[in-house]
Enzyme design. Structure first.
Site, PDB file in Angstrom:
ATOM      1  N   ASN A 102       0.037   2.851   4.039  1.00  0.00           N
ATOM      2  CA  ASN A 102       1.024   3.151   5.080  1.00  0.00           C
ATOM      3  C   ASN A 102       2.315   2.367   4.888  1.00  0.00           C
ATOM      4  O   ASN A 102       2.293   1.197   4.513  1.00  0.00           O
ATOM      5  CB  ASN A 102       0.452   2.831   6.461  1.00  0.00           C
ATOM      6  CG  ASN A 102      -0.793   3.645   6.752  1.00  0.00           C
ATOM      7  OD1 ASN A 102      -1.071   4.613   6.049  1.00  0.00           O
ATOM      8  ND2 ASN A 102      -1.544   3.254   7.755  1.00  0.00           N
ATOM      9  N   VAL A 103       3.418   3.017   5.229  1.00  0.00           N
ATOM     10  CA  VAL A 103       4.730   2.374   5.088  1.00  0.00           C
ATOM     11  C   VAL A 103       5.261   1.937   6.457  1.00  0.00           C
ATOM     12  O   VAL A 103       6.397   1.508   6.578  1.00  0.00           O
ATOM     13  CB  VAL A 103       5.737   3.333   4.396  1.00  0.00           C
ATOM     14  CG1 VAL A 103       5.270   3.689   2.989  1.00  0.00           C
ATOM     15  CG2 VAL A 103       5.955   4.607   5.222  1.00  0.00           C
ATOM     16  N   ASP A 104       4.406   2.042   7.500  1.00  0.00           N
ATOM     17  CA  ASP A 104       4.900   1.832   8.875  1.00  0.00           C
ATOM     18  C   ASP A 104       4.975   0.374   9.313  1.00  0.00           C
ATOM     19  O   ASP A 104       5.497   0.064  10.390  1.00  0.00           O
ATOM     20  CB  ASP A 104       4.055   2.647   9.875  1.00  0.00           C
ATOM     21  CG  ASP A 104       2.559   2.284   9.839  1.00  0.00           C
ATOM     22  OD1 ASP A 104       2.220   1.136   9.488  1.00  0.00           O
ATOM     23  OD2 ASP A 104       1.736   3.165  10.162  1.00  0.00           O
ATOM     24  N   HIS A 119       2.350   1.634  -1.007  1.00  0.00           N
ATOM     25  CA  HIS A 119       3.435   2.620  -1.065  1.00  0.00           C
ATOM     26  C   HIS A 119       4.752   2.111  -0.480  1.00  0.00           C
ATOM     27  O   HIS A 119       5.646   2.897  -0.212  1.00  0.00           O
ATOM     28  CB  HIS A 119       2.994   3.930  -0.378  1.00  0.00           C
ATOM     29  CG  HIS A 119       1.852   4.610  -1.071  1.00  0.00           C
ATOM     30  ND1 HIS A 119       1.026   5.528  -0.451  1.00  0.00           N
ATOM     31  CD2 HIS A 119       1.393   4.493  -2.350  1.00  0.00           C
ATOM     32  CE1 HIS A 119       0.102   5.947  -1.329  1.00  0.00           C
ATOM     33  NE2 HIS A 119       0.304   5.326  -2.465  1.00  0.00           N
ATOM     34  N   GLY A 191      -9.332   6.102   7.729  1.00  0.00           N
ATOM     35  CA  GLY A 191      -8.204   6.969   8.118  1.00  0.00           C
ATOM     36  C   GLY A 191      -7.338   7.457   6.976  1.00  0.00           C
ATOM     37  O   GLY A 191      -6.132   7.555   7.126  1.00  0.00           O
TER      38      GLY A 191
HETATM   39  C1  BJW Z   1      -8.026   9.490  11.432  1.00  0.00           C
HETATM   40  C2  BJW Z   1      -7.498   9.367  12.707  1.00  0.00           C
HETATM   41  C3  BJW Z   1      -8.036   8.366  13.528  1.00  0.00           C
HETATM   42  C4  BJW Z   1      -6.442  10.954  11.714  1.00  0.00           C
HETATM   43  N1  BJW Z   1      -8.996   7.577  13.054  1.00  0.00           N
HETATM   44  N2  BJW Z   1      -8.991   8.720  10.991  1.00  0.00           N
HETATM   45  C5  BJW Z   1      -5.378  11.511 -10.390  1.00  0.00           C
HETATM   46  C6  BJW Z   1      -5.859  12.754 -10.059  1.00  0.00           C
HETATM   47  C7  BJW Z   1      -5.011  13.712  -9.513  1.00  0.00           C
HETATM   48  C8  BJW Z   1      -3.665  13.457  -9.282  1.00  0.00           C
HETATM   49  C9  BJW Z   1      -3.186  12.204  -9.612  1.00  0.00           C
HETATM   50  C10 BJW Z   1      -4.041  11.263 -10.165  1.00  0.00           C
HETATM   51  N3  BJW Z   1      -3.313  10.131 -10.362  1.00  0.00           N
HETATM   52  C11 BJW Z   1      -2.034  10.341  -9.941  1.00  0.00           C
HETATM   53  C12 BJW Z   1      -1.934  11.614  -9.499  1.00  0.00           C
HETATM   54  C13 BJW Z   1      -0.699  12.232  -8.958  1.00  0.00           C
HETATM   55  C14 BJW Z   1      -0.386  11.853  -7.530  1.00  0.00           C
HETATM   56  C15 BJW Z   1      -1.520  12.350  -6.644  1.00  0.00           C
HETATM   57  O1  BJW Z   1      -2.385  11.615  -6.218  1.00  0.00           O
HETATM   58  N4  BJW Z   1      -1.522  13.634  -6.313  1.00  0.00           N
HETATM   59  C16 BJW Z   1      -2.552  14.207  -5.450  1.00  0.00           C
HETATM   60  C17 BJW Z   1      -1.898  14.808  -4.209  1.00  0.00           C
HETATM   61  C18 BJW Z   1      -3.370  15.193  -6.218  1.00  0.00           C
HETATM   62  N5  BJW Z   1      -0.185  10.426  -7.385  1.00  0.00           N
HETATM   63  C19 BJW Z   1       0.985   9.851  -7.653  1.00  0.00           C
HETATM   64  O2  BJW Z   1       1.915  10.494  -8.063  1.00  0.00           O
HETATM   65  C20 BJW Z   1       1.090   8.348  -7.476  1.00  0.00           C
HETATM   66  N6  BJW Z   1       1.706   7.782  -8.622  1.00  0.00           N
HETATM   67  C21 BJW Z   1       1.072   7.607  -9.776  1.00  0.00           C
HETATM   68  O3  BJW Z   1      -0.113   7.779  -9.900  1.00  0.00           O
HETATM   69  O4  BJW Z   1       1.881   7.208 -10.791  1.00  0.00           O
HETATM   70  C22 BJW Z   1       1.398   7.191 -12.127  1.00  0.00           C
HETATM   71  C23 BJW Z   1       2.538   6.740 -13.006  1.00  0.00           C
HETATM   72  C24 BJW Z   1       2.337   5.706 -13.893  1.00  0.00           C
HETATM   73  C25 BJW Z   1       3.390   5.283 -14.721  1.00  0.00           C
HETATM   74  C26 BJW Z   1       4.644   5.884 -14.604  1.00  0.00           C
HETATM   75  C27 BJW Z   1       4.855   6.897 -13.707  1.00  0.00           C
HETATM   76  C28 BJW Z   1       3.807   7.325 -12.891  1.00  0.00           C
HETATM   77  C29 BJW Z   1       2.007   8.000  -6.302  1.00  0.00           C
HETATM   78  C30 BJW Z   1       1.502   8.476  -5.003  1.00  0.00           C
HETATM   79  C31 BJW Z   1       2.530   8.180  -3.919  1.00  0.00           C
HETATM   80  C32 BJW Z   1       2.161   8.799  -2.574  1.00  0.00           C
HETATM   81  N7  BJW Z   1       3.274   8.672  -1.697  1.00  0.00           N
HETATM   82  C33 BJW Z   1       3.140   9.059  -0.308  1.00  0.00           C
HETATM   83  C34 BJW Z   1       4.517   8.901   0.375  1.00  0.00           C
HETATM   84  C35 BJW Z   1       4.814   7.420   0.591  1.00  0.00           C
HETATM   85  C36 BJW Z   1       6.133   7.206   1.262  1.00  0.00           C
HETATM   86  C37 BJW Z   1       6.179   7.774   2.638  1.00  0.00           C
HETATM   87  O5  BJW Z   1       5.361   7.433   3.517  1.00  0.00           O
HETATM   88  O6  BJW Z   1       7.058   8.593   2.873  1.00  0.00           O
HETATM   89  O7  BJW Z   1       2.156   8.252   0.339  1.00  0.00           O
HETATM   90  S1  BJW Z   1       2.509  10.731  -0.070  1.00  0.00           S
HETATM   91  C38 BJW Z   1       1.551  10.347   1.364  1.00  0.00           C
HETATM   92  O8  BJW Z   1       0.132  10.488   1.077  1.00  0.00           O
HETATM   93  C39 BJW Z   1       1.789   8.834   1.601  1.00  0.00           C
HETATM   94  C40 BJW Z   1       0.425   8.387   2.027  1.00  0.00           C
HETATM   95  O9  BJW Z   1       0.312   6.976   1.883  1.00  0.00           O
HETATM   96  C41 BJW Z   1      -0.488   9.187   1.127  1.00  0.00           C
HETATM   97  C42 BJW Z   1      -1.895   9.309   1.609  1.00  0.00           C
HETATM   98  O10 BJW Z   1      -1.956   9.937   2.854  1.00  0.00           O
HETATM   99  P1  BJW Z   1      -3.019   9.457   3.935  1.00  0.00           P
HETATM  100  O11 BJW Z   1      -2.702   8.093   4.372  1.00  0.00           O
HETATM  101  O12 BJW Z   1      -4.385   9.678   3.412  1.00  0.00           O
HETATM  102  O13 BJW Z   1      -2.677  10.411   5.166  1.00  0.00           O
HETATM  103  P2  BJW Z   1      -3.189  11.898   5.487  1.00  0.00           P
HETATM  104  O14 BJW Z   1      -2.310  12.461   6.529  1.00  0.00           O
HETATM  105  O15 BJW Z   1      -3.362  12.682   4.249  1.00  0.00           O
HETATM  106  O16 BJW Z   1      -4.647  11.683   6.076  1.00  0.00           O
HETATM  107  C43 BJW Z   1      -4.873  11.071   7.329  1.00  0.00           C
HETATM  108  C44 BJW Z   1      -6.368  10.990   7.530  1.00  0.00           C
HETATM  109  O17 BJW Z   1      -6.611  10.273   8.722  1.00  0.00           O
HETATM  110  C45 BJW Z   1      -7.062  12.350   7.686  1.00  0.00           C
HETATM  111  O18 BJW Z   1      -8.207  12.375   6.845  1.00  0.00           O
HETATM  112  C46 BJW Z   1      -7.477  12.401   9.172  1.00  0.00           C
HETATM  113  O19 BJW Z   1      -8.710  13.069   9.371  1.00  0.00           O
HETATM  114  C47 BJW Z   1      -7.623  10.935   9.479  1.00  0.00           C
HETATM  115  N8  BJW Z   1      -7.397  10.555  10.876  1.00  0.00           N
HETATM  116  N9  BJW Z   1      -6.558  10.356  12.932  1.00  0.00           N
HETATM  117  C48 BJW Z   1      -9.500   7.816  11.833  1.00  0.00           C
HETATM  118  N10 BJW Z   1      -7.604   8.194  14.844  1.00  0.00           N
END
Ligand code: BJW
Ligand code: ZN
Length: 246
Positions: A102-104, A119, A191
């Protein structure tokens, strides 16, 4: 559910090294929109449409408008009971590591120790052109930010949020700390939708190294089938209940 909670509480009590990975769901009860929930959609854009360098290159103003909207929402939010339990554990347990996507900044505001922010922070900016003086992130907590897109005070060029977008590398120190924290006795993932890597891989790394693994989430995720216990419920409810059992 009570039985699983007791099993997890027993494991946490006996653990020397405890690692907790959090995602947007931990902050949902504070009012921060998640990325992939209904409230996370902004003008119908998905995070994959905006949290990428190509989107910023194409339309920096649009991407900044999204961040300005999110900063406005987050500014009015406070850490919830889930953040507070994690902060208390990080304070009282010498070998507790917290890794957040999280960035919050709500973990920081709750007083969490030994925290890795994979992140970045939505309250920090860097120079898009990486000019000599603007390469280091600076803090800007204005809400709203003012004229968009934001500018680098050093060179006058574009500024960007100091966060990690898709396709960008995580900071080496942060990634190293996160990977090291997978050598633990209990790994708890809270989460997160468990689809964004490298964060999503951490629970599997921990399991491979012998950790007891657990997930707390409202819904099933790709990690649910791989962990030792998956607990369905709000983090703000489950974490305090777990804390009471310790
Ligand atoms: C509750 C709840 C309650 C709700 N209680 N639960 C391997 C395999 C496949 C792909 C890749 C791989 N390795 C890398 C990749 C590519 C890519 C990736 O992962 N893509 C996938 C989508 C397939 N990854 C990247 O590109 C990463 N970089 C990288 O690997 O670089 C390699 C490299 C090396 C050398 C040179 C160059 C590159 C970077 C990833 C960056 C992600 N960025 C973001 C934005 C951050 C800034 C911002 O906030 O604006 O990060 S995207 C967004 O998703 C953000 C989040 O941190 C991240 C994850 O989301 P999160 O936190 O899981 O949220 P939600 O909404 O998805 O889920 C919420 C959950 O909570 C749900 O499950 C609900 O059910 C639950 N919930 N209420 C408990 N009360
Ligand atoms: Zn600059």
């Amino acid at each position: 559910m009570d039985e699983t909670l007791t099993i997890l509480a027993d494991r946490i009590r006996a653990a020397r090294r405890l690692t907790i990975l959090t995602g947007a769901g931990i902050s949902a009860a504070s009012g921060v929109p998640t990325f992939r929930g209904q409230d996370g959609l902004w003008r119908q854009y998905r995070p994959e449409d905006l949290a990428i360098p190509e989107a910023f290159e194409r339309n920096p103003r649009l991407v900044w408008e999204w961040y300005d909207w999110r900063r406005g929402k987050i500014a009015g939010c406070r850490p919830n009971a889930g953040h507070q339990v994690i902060a208390a554990w990080s304070e009282t347990r010498p070998e507790c590591s917290v890794v957040t996507q999280n960035v919050d900044d709500l973990h920081v505001r709750a007083g969490t120790r030994n925290l890795t922010r994979l992140h970045g922070s939505i309250w920090e900016l860097t120079c898009w052109d990486r000019c000599a003086k603007g390469a280091a992130a600076w803090r800007d907590e204005r809400v709203p930010l003012g004229e968009l897109p934001a500018r680098c005070p050093q060179c006058g060029g574009l500024a960007r949020p100091a966060v990690v977008w898709f396709g960008e590398a995580l900071r080496g120190d942060d990634l190293r700390a996160a990977l090291e924290s997978t050598a633990c006795d209990v790994f708890l993932t809270v989460g997160t939708s468990a689809i964004v890597y490298p964060a999503a891989g951490l629970v599997h790394d921990a399991r491979r190294q012998g950790a007891f693994t657990a997930e707390i989430n409202l819904e099933e995720t790709p990690a649910s089938g791989a962990v030792d216990v998956a607990i369905h419920g709000g983090a703000e409810v489950i974490l305090p209940r777990l804390d009471e059992l310790l």
